[in-house]
Design a protein around this motif. Sequence first.
Motif, PDB file in Angstrom:
ATOM      1  N   LEU A 265      14.122  43.297  50.644  1.00 49.37           N
ATOM      2  CA  LEU A 265      13.714  42.305  51.774  1.00 49.37           C
ATOM      3  C   LEU A 265      14.283  41.287  52.682  1.00 49.37           C
ATOM      4  N   PHE A 266      14.398  39.705  52.012  1.00 50.67           N
ATOM      5  CA  PHE A 266      14.653  39.004  51.791  1.00 50.67           C
ATOM      6  C   PHE A 266      16.281  37.745  51.215  1.00 50.67           C
ATOM      7  N   GLU A 317       8.823  39.283  45.647  1.00 49.66           N
ATOM      8  CA  GLU A 317       9.086  39.712  47.243  1.00 49.66           C
ATOM      9  C   GLU A 317       7.807  40.022  48.006  1.00 49.66           C
ATOM     10  N   GLN A 318       6.338  40.559  47.659  1.00 57.89           N
ATOM     11  CA  GLN A 318       5.563  41.021  47.824  1.00 57.89           C
ATOM     12  C   GLN A 318       4.623  39.869  48.088  1.00 57.89           C
ATOM     13  N   GLU A 321       6.126  37.926  50.935  1.00 52.06           N
ATOM     14  CA  GLU A 321       6.404  38.859  52.646  1.00 52.06           C
ATOM     15  C   GLU A 321       4.727  38.156  53.116  1.00 52.06           C
ATOM     16  N   GLN A 322       3.875  38.692  52.293  1.00 56.53           N
ATOM     17  CA  GLN A 322       2.242  38.094  52.329  1.00 56.53           C
ATOM     18  C   GLN A 322       1.739  36.424  52.897  1.00 56.53           C
ATOM     19  N   TYR A 412       4.081  46.411  62.443  1.00 59.93           N
ATOM     20  CA  TYR A 412       5.337  45.991  61.036  1.00 59.93           C
ATOM     21  C   TYR A 412       4.611  46.676  59.542  1.00 59.93           C
ATOM     22  N   LYS A 420      11.650  46.393  57.985  1.00 60.41           N
ATOM     23  CA  LYS A 420      11.418  45.337  57.801  1.00 60.41           C
ATOM     24  C   LYS A 420      12.375  44.186  57.597  1.00 60.41           C
ATOM     25  N   LYS A 421      13.570  44.371  57.008  1.00 63.14           N
ATOM     26  CA  LYS A 421      14.958  43.534  56.108  1.00 63.14           C
ATOM     27  C   LYS A 421      15.373  43.454  57.752  1.00 63.14           C
ATOM     28  N   TRP A 424      13.513  40.503  59.316  1.00 66.59           N
ATOM     29  CA  TRP A 424      13.592  39.182  59.171  1.00 66.59           C
ATOM     30  C   TRP A 424      14.668  38.846  59.300  1.00 66.59           C
TER      31      TRP A 424
END
Length: 444
Positions: A265-266, A317-318, A321-322, A412, A420-421, A424
């Motif tokens: 994602l990031f 990553e999780q 994300e939060q 989301y 999601k990617k 962001w």
Amino acid sequence: MQKVALYIRVSTEEQKVHGLSLEAQKDALIDYAAKHHMCIVGTYVDAGVTARKRLGHRKELNRLLSDVEKGCIDLIIFTKLDRWFRNIADYYKVQEVLERNQVNWKTIFESYDTSTANGRLHINIMLSIAQDEADRTSERIKAVFESKRARGETPASMAPLGYKIINSKLLVNDETKQVAIDIFHYYDMHHSIAGCQRMARELHGCNIYEYTIRRMFDNTIYIGEFKGISGFNEPLISHQQFERIKKYREVRVFKNQLAAGRVYLFSTLLQCKECGHTLSAMYNINHNQYGDKEFHYYRCNQAVSTKKCPHIKRMNEQKLEQVLLEKLIQDLNKQMFHIESFHCEKKNRLNTTKLVNRLEKLKELYLDNLIDKDSYRIEYESITKQLQKSCITHSVNSIQKEFSDSNFIDLYNNFNPEEKKTFWLGIVDKIIVDKHLNIEVHFL
């Protein structure tokens, strides 16, 4: 005040022969900007880079174009036209970007006018002359290199690990050859580049970058071949071992391509606060009684490979994300307004249908052998990058339309990983992470 960017370029040979030093160019440009009451917003220096280098290899030029597209620049200045380009095709590719963003350029020692047909013809003529001069120089250099290779001399100025250059001859370096040999043997047995780095550090006290090891595995010098010439130098490993490693790496690359569906994602957004490098995206698989579960994390490779960075902790990553969702929700209305302002400016510039048609035409040109593979790749990357921006704009605008009637978190959570990617990428410029895993978010 007019926002101006300084572009400076010089190849090593030009600096040595003609005295076109980086310092001289920079001083002249700064003086020009001061006299004309311009605000310098950035200096972009391509050092040791020829003007005939492919666009993808001129890193500072690409950084400059990125800032142009962000709206940071009104004018680009450089000393002479040949500092900018020496070939017509690349010039017009970049000129298209500048015109789309309404950014002009100016040479401080020459006079050019792009607003008239005669002015554009003059530029074409001067670029053609510069391109011809660069091509002739390239041919002379190639002839010198061919002559050196025929005499068993290396044209390189630096020797690969395990070798040294004496009187233009490539000889084995007794002090470092065992490091190179051990790297090949270790990878042949364990298939791990990170393991090779650790072994070299612990056994020989050498810090070797991952990129260096990858290049070693592609370098035929280690089996005594150079540019197709067998017996050019003394080999350090056998042909069988070299080919065995090569085949394994080809299979691994193919497997990685099959696993390309893995989405981080990031990736590209995280930056190490201690050393400034981009954090690398990694994954791991936990095995337990309930089955295998994959999780993603980010780490600083400088801390792992060279031990020069104290940032040794991994960013999950999780959890990241939060944290980002919580930060976004705290000031969601402000961020959505900012997203809308940022993307509305570019909305009319990107025509998705036009870009897709350009990709199809590019493919036809390549299949008909009208352009070479390198030109196809460069143009393909440029078009797909524009398409990605178009998709980001569309995705973010869709979110904004639905937000008023939907709960943001529910919306989301319904996104797939690719969406999601995209989300962001559309709202975050960079995320700075320190060694204690504290984060600093910079929204676009």
